[in-house]
Scaffold this motif. Structure first.
Motif, PDB file in Angstrom:
ATOM      1  N   GLU A  86       0.813  -1.223   0.000  1.00 54.26           N
ATOM      2  CA  GLU A  86       0.000   0.000   0.000  1.00 54.26           C
ATOM      3  C   GLU A  86       0.845   1.270   0.000  1.00 54.26           C
ATOM      4  OE1 GLU A  86      -3.188   0.539   2.705  1.00 54.26           O
ATOM      5  OE2 GLU A  86      -4.242  -1.279   2.095  1.00 54.26           O
ATOM      6  N   VAL A  87       1.960   1.234   0.711  1.00 54.85           N
ATOM      7  CA  VAL A  87       2.802   2.432   0.777  1.00 54.85           C
ATOM      8  C   VAL A  87       3.343   2.768  -0.612  1.00 54.85           C
ATOM      9  CG1 VAL A  87       4.901   3.452   1.735  1.00 54.85           C
ATOM     10  CG2 VAL A  87       3.425   2.052   3.193  1.00 54.85           C
ATOM     11  N   CYS A  88       3.881   1.754  -1.292  1.00 53.46           N
ATOM     12  CA  CYS A  88       4.434   1.991  -2.637  1.00 53.46           C
ATOM     13  C   CYS A  88       3.335   2.386  -3.625  1.00 53.46           C
ATOM     14  CB  CYS A  88       5.183   0.748  -3.126  1.00 53.46           C
ATOM     15  SG  CYS A  88       6.754   0.503  -2.277  1.00 53.46           S
ATOM     16  N   GLN A  89       2.154   1.780  -3.488  1.00 57.98           N
ATOM     17  CA  GLN A  89       1.039   2.120  -4.377  1.00 57.98           C
ATOM     18  C   GLN A  89       0.599   3.565  -4.167  1.00 57.98           C
ATOM     19  OE1 GLN A  89      -0.386  -0.367  -6.658  1.00 57.98           O
ATOM     20  NE2 GLN A  89      -0.978   1.592  -7.519  1.00 57.98           N
ATOM     21  N   TYR A  90       0.475   3.959  -2.909  1.00 56.44           N
ATOM     22  CA  TYR A  90       0.071   5.328  -2.574  1.00 56.44           C
ATOM     23  C   TYR A  90       1.129   6.327  -3.065  1.00 56.44           C
ATOM     24  CZ  TYR A  90      -1.138   9.410   0.273  1.00 56.44           C
ATOM     25  OH  TYR A  90      -1.451  10.676   0.688  1.00 56.44           O
ATOM     26  N   MET A  91       2.399   6.020  -2.783  1.00 58.12           N
ATOM     27  CA  MET A  91       3.471   6.935  -3.166  1.00 58.12           C
ATOM     28  C   MET A  91       3.647   6.998  -4.687  1.00 58.12           C
ATOM     29  SD  MET A  91       4.506   8.430  -0.459  1.00 58.12           S
ATOM     30  CE  MET A  91       5.838   9.320  -1.259  1.00 58.12           C
ATOM     31  N   LYS A  92       3.341   5.911  -5.368  1.00 58.78           N
ATOM     32  CA  LYS A  92       3.359   5.938  -6.836  1.00 58.78           C
ATOM     33  C   LYS A  92       2.326   6.947  -7.335  1.00 58.78           C
ATOM     34  CE  LYS A  92       2.348   3.103 -10.901  1.00 58.78           C
ATOM     35  NZ  LYS A  92       1.711   1.857 -11.368  1.00 58.78           N
TER      36      LYS A  92
END
Length: 267
Positions: free
Chosen positions: A166-172
């Motif tokens: 989720e962190v990488c998806q959000y930051m993407k």
């Protein structure tokens, strides 16, 4: 008993059992196990005492040294330099310790030392180019440093390895929006919105923030053809929207009207 109780979340019982065992026959292993449980419980000061006791009984314990450093790191900026010394000591004991390099990079990032943080993250990735946590942390650091394209590469690689991160998806999504790529940004944000927490499960910070970000992204996209002097986000979006977003509260705003969807003719 520890191995049974700890995974079940019965940490207090596990700690009590370890305390009894330590009273009978203290050992570096027992102190390390109890320190880990205190660490999981976020009692970092007590955890530090146990890791210190463990290391006094057996100095050559890179994992205990790493966790000792993490107890410093989690107690605020004033302790970060002590954390760095512990991470360096762990690396002296184990030169290929990826988690120590990752934590060292994180600590340098907290101090604003971009070059040292970059070097530490790079060393972790040289040992394992698919280390998801390092890719995530390096991406976040690059984003805040303004290196958006490089940050995006890290988040995309992270998601190739761990599609539900989720962190990488959000930051993407955040990186795309910061570059004005609203379609790609909203597409990434929508994927985070689909990760509804299970009943009784605490929602992640990313899940709580993402609807605000999506609405803000839609707002900016809808005004791309409008002169900057003719719109004002502080006036157009309700105060409760900004207040809830800043406080990381669930998206429950009375009489809120969603922003328009993307307009294909606006590039």
């Amino acid at each position: 008993m520890l191995q049974i109780l700890s995974p079940l979340g019965r940490i207090n019982e596990a700690v009590n059992d370890l305390t009894k065992a330590i009273q009978l026959q203290p050992s570096a292993r027992l102190y390390r196990h109890r320190g880990t449980l205190y660490f999981i419980s976020e009692d970092y000061a007590t955890a530090h005492e146990d890791f210190q006791q463990s290391l006094e009984l057996n100095k050559n314990q890179p994992i205990a040294m790493l966790y000792k450093g993490l107890t410093f790191f989690h107690r605020g900026l004033l302790k970060v330099k002590e954390a760095i010394e512990s991470f360096k000591e762990a690396l002296k004991q184990k030169v290929d310790f990826i988690d120590a390099y990752k934590s060292l990079g994180q600590a340098y990032r907290e101090l604003g030392n971009f070059e040292a943080a970059t070097e530490s993250f790079q060393k972790a990735l040289l040992l394992n180019q698919n280390h998801v946590q390092t890719l995530q942390l390096r991406g976040v650091m690059l984003y805040h440093h303004g290196s958006l394209q490089e940050a995006l590469k890290n988040f995309k690689r992270c998601l190739q390895l761990e599609p539900y991160n989720e962190v990488c998806q959000y930051m993407k999504g955040l990186s795309h929006v910061a570059m004005g790529q609203f379609y790609e940004g909203i597409k990434a944000q929508t994927k985070v919105m689909l990760n509804d927490p299970l009943p009784g499960q605490k929602a992640s910070p990313e899940y709580l923030k993402v609807k605000y970000l999506r609405e803000y992204s839609r707002y900016l996209h809808a005004h791309l053809d409008t002169p900057l002097t003719e719109y004002n986000v502080d006036v157009d979006l309700p105060g409760s929207f900004k207040d809830h977003w800043a406080k990381n509260l669930p998206f429950l705003i009375d009489d809120y009207e969603e922003q328009p969807g993307l307009q294909p003719h606006i590039k």
